[in-house]
Design a protein around this motif. Structure first.
Motif, PDB file in Angstrom:
ATOM      1  N   SER A 290       0.808  -1.224   0.000  1.00 44.65           N
ATOM      2  CA  SER A 290       0.000   0.000   0.000  1.00 44.65           C
ATOM      3  C   SER A 290       0.840   1.272   0.000  1.00 44.65           C
ATOM      4  CB  SER A 290      -1.001   0.003   1.150  1.00 44.65           C
ATOM      5  OG  SER A 290      -0.337  -0.017   2.384  1.00 44.65           O
TER       6      SER A 290
ATOM      7  N   LEU B 209       3.467   1.739  -1.639  1.00 47.53           N
ATOM      8  CA  LEU B 209       3.884   1.942  -3.023  1.00 47.53           C
ATOM      9  C   LEU B 209       2.813   2.686  -3.804  1.00 47.53           C
ATOM     10  CD1 LEU B 209       5.460  -1.541  -3.827  1.00 47.53           C
ATOM     11  CD2 LEU B 209       6.633   0.596  -3.242  1.00 47.53           C
ATOM     12  N   ALA B 210       1.563   2.364  -3.566  1.00 47.59           N
ATOM     13  CA  ALA B 210       0.481   3.070  -4.247  1.00 47.59           C
ATOM     14  C   ALA B 210       0.408   4.513  -3.778  1.00 47.59           C
ATOM     15  CB  ALA B 210      -0.845   2.365  -3.987  1.00 47.59           C
TER      16      ALA B 210
ATOM     17  N   ALA C 155       2.926   6.603  -5.439  1.00 46.61           N
ATOM     18  CA  ALA C 155       2.835   6.593  -6.884  1.00 46.61           C
ATOM     19  C   ALA C 155       3.077   7.972  -7.470  1.00 46.61           C
ATOM     20  CB  ALA C 155       1.473   6.063  -7.331  1.00 46.61           C
ATOM     21  N   GLN C 156       2.539   8.976  -6.849  1.00 47.64           N
ATOM     22  CA  GLN C 156       2.753  10.323  -7.333  1.00 47.64           C
ATOM     23  C   GLN C 156       3.650  11.113  -6.393  1.00 47.64           C
ATOM     24  OE1 GLN C 156      -1.342  11.135  -7.585  1.00 47.64           O
ATOM     25  NE2 GLN C 156      -1.464  12.080  -5.608  1.00 47.64           N
TER      26      GLN C 156
ATOM     27  N   GLU D 162       6.149   7.700 -13.257  1.00 49.75           N
ATOM     28  CA  GLU D 162       4.870   7.403 -12.609  1.00 49.75           C
ATOM     29  C   GLU D 162       3.821   6.858 -13.577  1.00 49.75           C
ATOM     30  OE1 GLU D 162       4.821   7.327  -9.564  1.00 49.75           O
ATOM     31  OE2 GLU D 162       6.407   8.671  -8.929  1.00 49.75           O
TER      32      GLU D 162
ATOM     33  N   PRO E  21       3.210   4.009 -15.067  1.00 49.21           N
ATOM     34  CA  PRO E  21       2.527   2.740 -14.769  1.00 49.21           C
ATOM     35  C   PRO E  21       1.497   2.843 -13.641  1.00 49.21           C
ATOM     36  CG  PRO E  21       4.910   2.418 -14.883  1.00 49.21           C
ATOM     37  CD  PRO E  21       4.660   3.895 -14.912  1.00 49.21           C
ATOM     38  N   ASN E  22       1.615   3.856 -12.790  1.00 47.07           N
ATOM     39  CA  ASN E  22       0.694   4.016 -11.666  1.00 47.07           C
ATOM     40  C   ASN E  22      -0.486   4.926 -11.986  1.00 47.07           C
ATOM     41  OD1 ASN E  22       2.447   2.479  -9.976  1.00 47.07           O
ATOM     42  ND2 ASN E  22       3.746   4.284  -9.827  1.00 47.07           N
TER      43      ASN E  22
ATOM     44  N   PHE F   9      -4.074  10.528 -11.603  1.00 49.63           N
ATOM     45  CA  PHE F   9      -4.116   9.465 -10.608  1.00 49.63           C
ATOM     46  C   PHE F   9      -5.480   9.491  -9.951  1.00 49.63           C
ATOM     47  CE2 PHE F   9       0.212  11.047 -10.907  1.00 49.63           C
ATOM     48  CZ  PHE F   9       0.920   9.885 -11.141  1.00 49.63           C
TER      49      PHE F   9
ATOM     50  N   ASP G 172      -7.105   7.332  -6.756  1.00 50.74           N
ATOM     51  CA  ASP G 172      -7.118   6.252  -5.779  1.00 50.74           C
ATOM     52  C   ASP G 172      -8.389   6.360  -4.946  1.00 50.74           C
ATOM     53  OD1 ASP G 172      -6.652   8.260  -3.922  1.00 50.74           O
ATOM     54  OD2 ASP G 172      -4.542   7.801  -3.679  1.00 50.74           O
TER      55      ASP G 172
END
Length: 139
Positions: free
Chosen positions: A15, A17-18, A21-22, A79, A81-82, A101, A103
């Motif tokens: 988590s 890592l997510a 992500a930005q 970034e 890939p995220n 992004f 989430d």
């Protein structure tokens, strides 16, 4: 039981890592405003009338530092890939990089626009979950 614990542990470890992500983009944006080659910074914030928390924020930053622009482009590509959306357009002396992004908590969009050889404009928009849910309710 052990399998559930193992899967839960992996999800907990992944988590951050997510969330990061930005992170590299956010770190660069925070440092931009202190750069001497920034010519203009504009802010726009919308707050929840009850909690007074910022639910929508937009920043426009105009600068002329090519090294900084290169760092931003590199972070955007890193970034990719995220992201939920990624767009690039390159022409002679102009380029546009957009990355989004989305989430469970927030939505954010970074747009970097090159105007000529030495002028860059960065737009950063963030919207928090309460604002997103209210927008869906109005429709």
């Amino acid at each position: 039981m052990a399998r559930t614990l193992f899967i839960s542990l992996i999800l907990i470890l992944l988590s951050p890592l997510a969330l990061r992500a930005q992170g590299s983009l956010a770190n660069i944006v925070e440092s931009i405003e202190e750069n001497k080659q920034v010519s203009n910074v504009m802010y726009r914030e919308k707050r929840d009338p009850v909690t007074r928390k910022v639910v929508r924020s937009t920043r426009l930053i105009v600068f002329s530092d090519a090294k900084l622009a290169k760092r931003l482009v590199s972070a955007i590509k890193k970034e990719r890939p995220n992201a939920v959306n990624y767009q690039v357009s390159n022409e002679n002396n102009s380029s546009i990089y957009c990355i989004e992004f989305n989430d469970t908590k927030d939505y954010s969009r970074y747009s970097l626009i090159q105007e000529g050889k030495e002028r860059w404009t960065l737009s950063v928009e963030t919207v928090s979950t309460p604002a997103i849910s209210r927008l869906k309710q109005k429709k």
